[in-house]
Motif scaffolding. Structure first.
Motif, PDB file in Angstrom:
ATOM      1  N   GLU A   1       0.824  -1.216   0.000  1.00 20.38           N
ATOM      2  CA  GLU A   1       0.000   0.000   0.000  1.00 20.38           C
ATOM      3  C   GLU A   1       0.857   1.266   0.000  1.00 20.38           C
ATOM      4  N   LEU A   2       2.165   1.086   0.120  1.00 20.07           N
ATOM      5  CA  LEU A   2       3.077   2.244   0.028  1.00 20.07           C
ATOM      6  C   LEU A   2       3.628   2.386  -1.398  1.00 20.07           C
ATOM      7  N   PHE A   3       3.165   1.545  -2.311  1.00 21.49           N
ATOM      8  CA  PHE A   3       3.560   1.598  -3.729  1.00 21.49           C
ATOM      9  C   PHE A   3       5.080   1.621  -3.926  1.00 21.49           C
ATOM     10  N   PRO A   4       5.791   0.645  -3.338  1.00 24.19           N
ATOM     11  CA  PRO A   4       7.244   0.599  -3.574  1.00 24.19           C
ATOM     12  C   PRO A   4       7.536   0.226  -5.032  1.00 24.19           C
ATOM     13  N   GLU A   5       8.774   0.503  -5.475  1.00 23.01           N
ATOM     14  CA  GLU A   5       9.163   0.136  -6.848  1.00 23.01           C
ATOM     15  C   GLU A   5       9.104  -1.385  -7.034  1.00 23.01           C
ATOM     16  N   MET A   6       9.543  -2.104  -6.004  1.00 21.88           N
ATOM     17  CA  MET A   6       9.530  -3.571  -6.039  1.00 21.88           C
ATOM     18  C   MET A   6       9.114  -4.089  -4.660  1.00 21.88           C
ATOM     19  N   ALA A   7       8.721  -5.353  -4.605  1.00 21.79           N
ATOM     20  CA  ALA A   7       8.483  -6.030  -3.322  1.00 21.79           C
ATOM     21  C   ALA A   7       8.723  -7.516  -3.566  1.00 21.79           C
ATOM     22  N   THR A   8       9.037  -8.255  -2.504  1.00 16.20           N
ATOM     23  CA  THR A   8       9.232  -9.692  -2.700  1.00 16.20           C
ATOM     24  C   THR A   8       7.887 -10.386  -2.883  1.00 16.20           C
ATOM     25  N   LEU A   9       7.899 -11.496  -3.627  1.00 15.35           N
ATOM     26  CA  LEU A   9       6.717 -12.367  -3.736  1.00 15.35           C
ATOM     27  C   LEU A   9       7.238 -13.799  -3.613  1.00 15.35           C
ATOM     28  N   ASP A  10       6.820 -14.468  -2.567  1.00 19.39           N
ATOM     29  CA  ASP A  10       7.350 -15.800  -2.266  1.00 19.39           C
ATOM     30  C   ASP A  10       6.583 -16.865  -3.044  1.00 19.39           C
ATOM     31  N   CYS A  11       7.338 -17.810  -3.623  1.00 19.80           N
ATOM     32  CA  CYS A  11       6.791 -18.642  -4.709  1.00 19.80           C
ATOM     33  C   CYS A  11       6.335 -20.035  -4.307  1.00 19.80           C
ATOM     34  N   GLY A  12       6.036 -20.249  -3.040  1.00 20.68           N
ATOM     35  CA  GLY A  12       5.464 -21.546  -2.672  1.00 20.68           C
ATOM     36  C   GLY A  12       5.661 -21.847  -1.200  1.00 20.68           C
ATOM     37  N   THR A  13       4.822 -22.751  -0.722  1.00 23.05           N
ATOM     38  CA  THR A  13       4.919 -23.195   0.674  1.00 23.05           C
ATOM     39  C   THR A  13       6.169 -24.060   0.826  1.00 23.05           C
ATOM     40  N   CYS A  14       6.825 -23.917   1.972  1.00 20.41           N
ATOM     41  CA  CYS A  14       8.000 -24.767   2.209  1.00 20.41           C
ATOM     42  C   CYS A  14       8.261 -24.898   3.701  1.00 20.41           C
ATOM     43  N   ASN A  15       9.053 -25.881   4.041  1.00 17.13           N
ATOM     44  CA  ASN A  15       9.546 -25.961   5.418  1.00 17.13           C
ATOM     45  C   ASN A  15      10.489 -24.799   5.631  1.00 17.13           C
ATOM     46  N   PHE A  16      10.531 -24.322   6.863  1.00 15.50           N
ATOM     47  CA  PHE A  16      11.431 -23.209   7.185  1.00 15.50           C
ATOM     48  C   PHE A  16      11.982 -23.544   8.559  1.00 15.50           C
ATOM     49  N   GLY A  17      13.057 -24.333   8.584  1.00 18.96           N
ATOM     50  CA  GLY A  17      13.499 -24.902   9.853  1.00 18.96           C
ATOM     51  C   GLY A  17      12.365 -25.755  10.402  1.00 18.96           C
ATOM     52  N   ASP A  18      12.008 -25.543  11.665  1.00 19.99           N
ATOM     53  CA  ASP A  18      10.944 -26.343  12.290  1.00 19.99           C
ATOM     54  C   ASP A  18       9.552 -25.855  11.886  1.00 19.99           C
ATOM     55  N   ASP A  19       9.471 -24.720  11.210  1.00 20.69           N
ATOM     56  CA  ASP A  19       8.169 -24.123  10.855  1.00 20.69           C
ATOM     57  C   ASP A  19       7.800 -24.414   9.413  1.00 20.69           C
ATOM     58  N   VAL A  20       6.568 -24.012   9.059  1.00 18.50           N
ATOM     59  CA  VAL A  20       6.139 -24.076   7.661  1.00 18.50           C
ATOM     60  C   VAL A  20       5.859 -22.650   7.214  1.00 18.50           C
ATOM     61  N   PHE A  21       6.469 -22.253   6.109  1.00 15.94           N
ATOM     62  CA  PHE A  21       6.253 -20.920   5.543  1.00 15.94           C
ATOM     63  C   PHE A  21       5.179 -21.078   4.476  1.00 15.94           C
ATOM     64  N   GLU A  22       4.002 -20.531   4.765  1.00 15.43           N
ATOM     65  CA  GLU A  22       2.845 -20.802   3.910  1.00 15.43           C
ATOM     66  C   GLU A  22       2.710 -19.790   2.778  1.00 15.43           C
TER      67      GLU A  22
END
Ligand code: KMH
Ligand code: ZN
Length: 277
Positions: A99-120
């Motif tokens: 909503e701050l209209f940055p030039e770029m932003a990250t977009l994460d491309c899929g669910t994965c394990n992230f150490g002991d967690d799950v990054f959804e």
């Protein structure tokens, strides 16, 4: 070969001052770290934000405070806010910096394990993030933690559900539970991106500099910083993000590749020029 774009991921959401006292939380500390990275040669700063006590947040207000303060100090730098936030945050929460209209932003491309967690990052979530970036004219940096993430995002781009060519990928390799940070894996990913794309390699932990060394002669760009690694060398904590950037600058110059300024990085990434007032 184009000049090397160095990104500094200055704080992330997971690392703490207990692990390295130089990890920034406050606005002032964020500016200090962004400036140290920029002065050392980083054209791009990847930003997560924290409350003063270190709690990760995606608050639009906090992002605005941090981005305004960084631009005040270094007006030409390219800032890429995170829409990944921290594990467990909702899509709505994570999308706030768009909503701050940055030039770029990250977009994460899929669910994965992230150490002991799950990054959804389900496919419907990715469509939602892509739609927002199309509406707000934000160029995504597509973060792939797994080989399969690349195929997923290419299919969504083909359907026009996320922004398409020219695409910028960030291959984040070596997260525990995801694709390992090997030259072989990096080469496979790079071979499978559409022609005309740009890409960055991010090695996690001890793989930060070995993966950078693989990417530089391949024509890729490099991300370093406390989000991914806290050490300058084995057992030696980095005193600043700038120290990590300086090391990449040294390695790149040894290999005969010069470093891109923010204006050069915008051209390489096909972004419009930024008018500095
Ligand atoms: N903090 C990680 C769970 C991003 O910035 O887009 C996700 C992350 C990705 O850092
Ligand atoms: Zn991040």
């Amino acid at each position: 070969m184009e000049k090397l774009i160095i990104t500094a991921a200055i704080c992330g959401a997971e690392v703490t001052k207990e692990q390295n006292p130089a990890v920034p939380y406050t606005v002032k500390e964020m500016v200090r770290e962004a400036k140290s990275a920029y002065d050392a040669g980083a054209a791009v700063i990847h930003v997560h934000v924290r409350e003063d006590d270190g709690t990760p947040t995606q608050s639009k207000k906090r992002f605005k405070e941090v981005l305004d303060a960084i631009y005040k100090e270094i007006p030409d730098v390219l800032v890429i806010p995170s829409t990944g936030g921290a594990v467990g945050m909702s899509a709505e929460e994570r999308l706030q910096p768009t909503e701050l209209f940055p030039e770029m932003a990250t977009l994460d491309c899929g669910t994965c394990n992230f150490g002991d967690d799950v990054f959804e990052n389900t496919i419907p979530m990715m469509r939602e993030f892509g739609k927002r970036m199309l509406e707000n004219n934000i160029k995504p940096e597509y973060e792939c933690f797994e080989m399969g993430h690349l195929d997923t995002i290419l299919r969504l781009a083909q359907k026009g559900q996320v922004p398409g060519a020219p695409m910028q990928f960030n291959f984040v390799l070596g997260v525990f539970g995801c694709t390992p940070a090997t030259g072989e894996n990096l080469a496979w990913l790079v071979r499978n991106i559409p022609e005309g794309s740009t890409w960055t390699a991010t090695g996690i932990g001890r793989y930060q500099f070995p993966l950078a060394m693989a990417a530089i002669p391949m024509g890729g760009n490099v991300r370093v910083g406390f989000e991914d690694n806290l050490y300058l060398s084995k057992g030696v904590l980095a005193k600043s993000n700038g120290e990590l950037v300086e090391k990449v600058v040294r390695l790149s110059r040894e290999l005969g590749r010069e470093i891109a300024s923010p204006a050069e990085a915008r051209r390489i990434l096909s972004l419009p020029e930024k008018q500095i007032i």
